[in-house]
Design a protein around this motif. Structure first.
Motif, PDB file in Angstrom:
ATOM      1  N   ALA A 135      -6.753  -4.472   3.283  1.00  0.00           N
ATOM      2  CA  ALA A 135      -6.140  -4.101   2.002  1.00  0.00           C
ATOM      3  C   ALA A 135      -5.358  -5.252   1.373  1.00  0.00           C
TER       4      ALA A 135
ATOM      5  N   ASP B   7      -2.621  -6.518   2.328  1.00  0.00           N
ATOM      6  CA  ASP B   7      -1.207  -6.123   2.299  1.00  0.00           C
ATOM      7  C   ASP B   7      -0.390  -7.261   2.928  1.00  0.00           C
TER       8      ASP B   7
ATOM      9  N   ARG C   8       0.827  -1.218   0.000  1.00  0.00           N
ATOM     10  CA  ARG C   8       0.000   0.000   0.000  1.00  0.00           C
ATOM     11  C   ARG C   8       0.852   1.255   0.000  1.00  0.00           C
TER      12      ARG C   8
END
Length: 306
Positions: free
Chosen positions: A268, A270, A82
């Protein structure tokens, strides 16, 4: 002592290796394609493939795992997909905040739970014992986020004693530490009570009482030290749980800890940050338990290291 410590470290190594495997597999097997999430909903296939290749997601699982372990051995946890920041930099920024919060919570739990358990054991089967038991059960049953919101409403909004959220001065730590530690306080109080009752029924305590040893000296010198052994075990386990379970408290009080970082990274997808955060929490938990094993011998000399 050295051999015992070395043996405990060797026993902890398989647990750490197991955590590495589980974390890697768990993140990869979760539903959803991180390359698609990074590229965006309307990205074309070429862009998605380019992102997949950039982060090594196009390779086989064994190849990804080998790269992950090799980098981990060099202290390289990769970069966030990100923010493109090093994961080690993120952890160095956020983990001390979580550690500070967990330490504050366990200190609150020990400072309140042990005296409450001792008083409850001494005053067993009285209204004091019943009141401590009731409060302990209430503390165990109470959801953390609900207690946190009530604490903010009463102590911050109504009375204005503490800041509503954030991190900075000591005042910022008080409400989050109490909120996170309320459940552990109740557990430690119950454990201390049970352990003290067991010790107070031992023959050597009766003998000391028959010899006229004063109650305060009997508790402090003879009973408490032996009763603390199981409490130390619970305290160590609770501290590890506080490190891993601070997510809700950090969210309610906007505390910039690794728990919030972990939740944001999971949402996200990630991978590098999720892996790094879970590994740090798991290894911290293992190290805390190792420390607890070593403290046993200090509290109770009857425990042998060989």
């Amino acid at each position: 002592m050295f051999q015992y410590t070395l043996r405990r470290i060797l026993i902890a190594l398989p647990a750490i290796l197991g955590v590495i495997v589980v974390v890697f597999a768990m993140v990869r097997l979760a539903p959803g394609d991180p390359a698609v999430m990074l590229a965006g909903e309307f990205a074309d296939q070429e862009t998605i493939e380019r992102i997949r290749e950039r982060f090594g997601l196009d390779r086989s699982m064994p190849a990804q795992f080998a790269t992950f372990v090799g980098n981990l051995a060099q202290g390289d946890l990769g970069r966030s997909t990100r923010t493109n920041r090093l994961v080690t930099e993120d952890l160095a920024q956020f983990f001390p905040n979580t550690l500070e919060l967990a330490l504050g919570a366990i200190l609150v739990a020990l400072a309140i739970g042990i005296p409450a358990g001792i008083v409850s054991a001494i005053k067993r089967n009285t209204w004091v014992d019943a009141a401590v038991t009731f409060v302990a059960l209430l503390g165990v049953s109470m959801p953390v986020f609900w207690f946190g919101l009530l604490a903010i409403l009463f102590f911050s909004v109504e009375l204005g004693w503490f800041p509503v959220a954030g991190r900075g001065s000591f005042a910022h730590l008080v409400l989050p530490a109490i909120t996170l530690g309320v459940s552990s306080t109740a557990i430690i109080a119950r454990m201390t009570r049970s352990s003290m009752l067991e010790v107070l029924d031992q023959d050597y305590v009766r003998t000391a009482r028959a010899k006229g040893v004063q109650a305060r000296s009997l508790i402090a010198k003879h009973a408490l030290r032996n009763a603390l052994v199981p409490v130390v075990t619970i305290g160590g386990l609770e501290f590890g749980r506080l490190l891993a379970g601070a997510v809700l408290t950090e969210t309610v009080f906007t505390w910039p800890g690794v728990g919030r970082l972990l939740v944001d990274s999971i949402l996200a997808r990630d991978y590098p940050v999720v892996q790094g955060a879970v590994l740090v929490i798991a290894i911290s938990f293992i190290l805390v338990n190792l420390l607890v094993d070593l403290v046993y011998g200090v509290i109770d000399p009857r425990i042998r290291y060989d």
